[in-house]
Design a protein around this motif. Structure first.
Motif, short mmCIF file in Angstrom:
data_model
loop_
_atom_site.label_atom_id
_atom_site.label_comp_id
_atom_site.label_asym_id
_atom_site.label_seq_id
_atom_site.Cartn_x
_atom_site.Cartn_y
_atom_site.Cartn_z
N ILE A 13 -13.71 10.60 -4.00
CA ILE A 13 -14.92 11.42 -3.99
C ILE A 13 -14.84 12.53 -5.03
N GLY A 14 -13.67 13.13 -5.20
CA GLY A 14 -13.54 14.19 -6.19
C GLY A 14 -13.87 13.72 -7.59
N LEU A 15 -13.33 12.57 -7.98
CA LEU A 15 -13.62 12.02 -9.30
C LEU A 15 -15.08 11.64 -9.42
N ALA A 16 -15.65 11.12 -8.35
CA ALA A 16 -17.08 10.76 -8.35
C ALA A 16 -17.95 12.01 -8.53
N ILE A 17 -17.56 13.11 -7.88
CA ILE A 17 -18.32 14.36 -8.04
C ILE A 17 -18.27 14.82 -9.49
N VAL A 18 -17.08 14.78 -10.10
CA VAL A 18 -16.94 15.17 -11.50
C VAL A 18 -17.85 14.32 -12.37
N SER A 19 -17.82 13.02 -12.17
CA SER A 19 -18.61 12.10 -12.98
C SER A 19 -20.11 12.38 -12.84
N GLU A 20 -20.57 12.60 -11.60
CA GLU A 20 -22.00 12.84 -11.38
C GLU A 20 -22.43 14.19 -11.93
N VAL A 21 -21.58 15.19 -11.82
CA VAL A 21 -21.91 16.51 -12.39
C VAL A 21 -22.09 16.39 -13.90
N LEU A 22 -21.16 15.72 -14.56
CA LEU A 22 -21.24 15.57 -16.02
C LEU A 22 -22.45 14.75 -16.43
N ALA A 23 -22.76 13.71 -15.65
CA ALA A 23 -23.85 12.81 -16.01
C ALA A 23 -25.22 13.45 -15.78
N GLN A 24 -25.34 14.23 -14.72
CA GLN A 24 -26.65 14.77 -14.34
C GLN A 24 -26.97 16.14 -14.92
N HIS A 25 -25.94 16.87 -15.36
CA HIS A 25 -26.16 18.24 -15.83
C HIS A 25 -25.39 18.46 -17.13
N GLU A 26 -26.12 18.42 -18.25
CA GLU A 26 -25.47 18.53 -19.55
C GLU A 26 -24.93 19.92 -19.84
N ASP A 27 -25.34 20.90 -19.04
CA ASP A 27 -24.88 22.27 -19.28
C ASP A 27 -23.66 22.62 -18.43
N THR A 28 -22.86 21.61 -18.08
CA THR A 28 -21.70 21.84 -17.23
C THR A 28 -20.39 21.53 -17.93
N PHE A 29 -19.36 22.24 -17.50
CA PHE A 29 -17.98 21.99 -17.93
C PHE A 29 -17.16 21.94 -16.65
N VAL A 30 -16.35 20.88 -16.49
CA VAL A 30 -15.64 20.68 -15.23
C VAL A 30 -14.13 20.77 -15.41
N PHE A 31 -13.51 21.59 -14.59
CA PHE A 31 -12.06 21.66 -14.52
C PHE A 31 -11.63 20.66 -13.44
N VAL A 32 -10.87 19.67 -13.85
CA VAL A 32 -10.45 18.58 -12.97
C VAL A 32 -9.12 18.95 -12.33
N GLY A 33 -9.17 19.40 -11.09
CA GLY A 33 -7.96 19.79 -10.38
C GLY A 33 -7.24 18.58 -9.82
N ALA A 34 -5.94 18.46 -10.11
CA ALA A 34 -5.15 17.32 -9.63
C ALA A 34 -3.74 17.79 -9.30
#
Length: 284
Positions: A13-34
């Motif tokens: 789900i975390g990776l899916a959230i990152v993917s959807e945020v990037l795809a749906q909102h071009e004004d976003t930058f995501v820090f991928v916590g792992a």
């Protein structure tokens, strides 16, 4: 840029959230916590393979939510990365359960990990528009539904203090006697996963009350096929689809709504359909 941290973001789900945020909102930058840098690098590779343009909008952050030291290092890394800018959002997605450990281990990630990350990153959040989304579960309300009336009142108390919640967690960790021991205390069968998620929902109310300028809410992604839920199907000799599990992408609806939509107030718990839901029973 709206800068967002997602914990446990290298899979599911975390990776899916990152993917959807990037795809749906071009004004976003995501820090991928792992927790694992190796798995985190694999996640970034898969993201950038699906869309090479995303390479400029993601950054890997080593982050073990059960470790104070790891969280502190992640805060320092993000502070250096954003400079004078602020974080727009924190998604507390990292979680374990269904046989992943004893009660204390599960609480350290699912409840205390949410608090550990939230408190640590509060200074980096935009105090006027920042958002915190806690990924909990319907297992929380289901757990509360099996508790005694007194315990239910505790989980429904919007004025709960951290000292009370901390004492409750300590009480649960000290409870002997297995299921019978928890039942005697009005806590159903003491299921670690459900208990931890109920506590995370309580913490969400507390965090929202203490930070009225932020948008703070919790949600369930739904019954999603992940490494966390797959053993649940395996134990019953069924496939994830036979159990009604959905793919990770379908578990992002509520989280995205709480990140970018207009939820009704704060400190609430939302179902997988992005509708506000009760804390003490399952809304079918």
């Amino acid at each position: 840029m709206r800068r967002i941290l997602v914990t446990g973001a290298n899979k599911g789900i975390g990776l899916a959230i990152v993917s959807e945020v990037l795809a749906q909102h071009e004004d976003t930058f995501v820090f991928v916590g792992a927790r694992s840098l190796e798995r985190g690098r694999g996640a970034l590779e898969s993201l950038c393979k699906s869309n090479p343009a995303w390479a400029e909008r993601v950054m890997l952050v080593e982050l073990d939510v059960s470790s104070d030291e790891s969280v502190a290092r992640a805060v320092s890394q993000l502070a250096d990365a954003i400079g004078d800018e602020r974080l727009y959002g924190v998604v507390n997605n990292a979680g374990i359960g269904f046989g992943a450990g004893d009660l204390n281990t599960v609480l350290q990630v699912n409840t205390l990990g949410v608090r550990r990350v939230s408190e640590a990153f509060l200074p980096l959040l935009d105090r006027s528009s920042g958002r915190i989304v806690n990924i909990t579960s319907a297992a929380g309300p289901n757990f509360v539904a099996e508790c005694s009336p007194e315990r239910q009142r505790f989980f429904l108390d919007s004025q709960v203090e951290w000292s009370q919640l901390e004492s409750f967690i300590e009480e649960c960790n000290a409870t002997d006697g297995g299921k019978d021991g928890f039942a005697a205390k009005g806590l159903g069968d003491g299921d670690p996963y459900g208990l931890s998620k109920a506590c995370a929902n309580s913490y969400t109310m507390l965090l929202a009350r203490e930070n009225p300028n932020l948008r703070v809410n919790a949600c369930t992604p739904g019954f999603i096929e992940t490494d966390l839920t797959r053993p649940y199907a395996d134990a019953r000799g069924k496939s994830p689809s036979d159990m009604g599990m959905k793919p990770p992408a379908e578990g992002t609806t509520s989280a995205l709504f709480l990140l970018f939509g207009e939820p009704e107030g704060d400190g609430h718990y939302y179902g997988s359909d992005a509708k506000r839901s009760p804390l003490d029973r399952y809304r079918a």
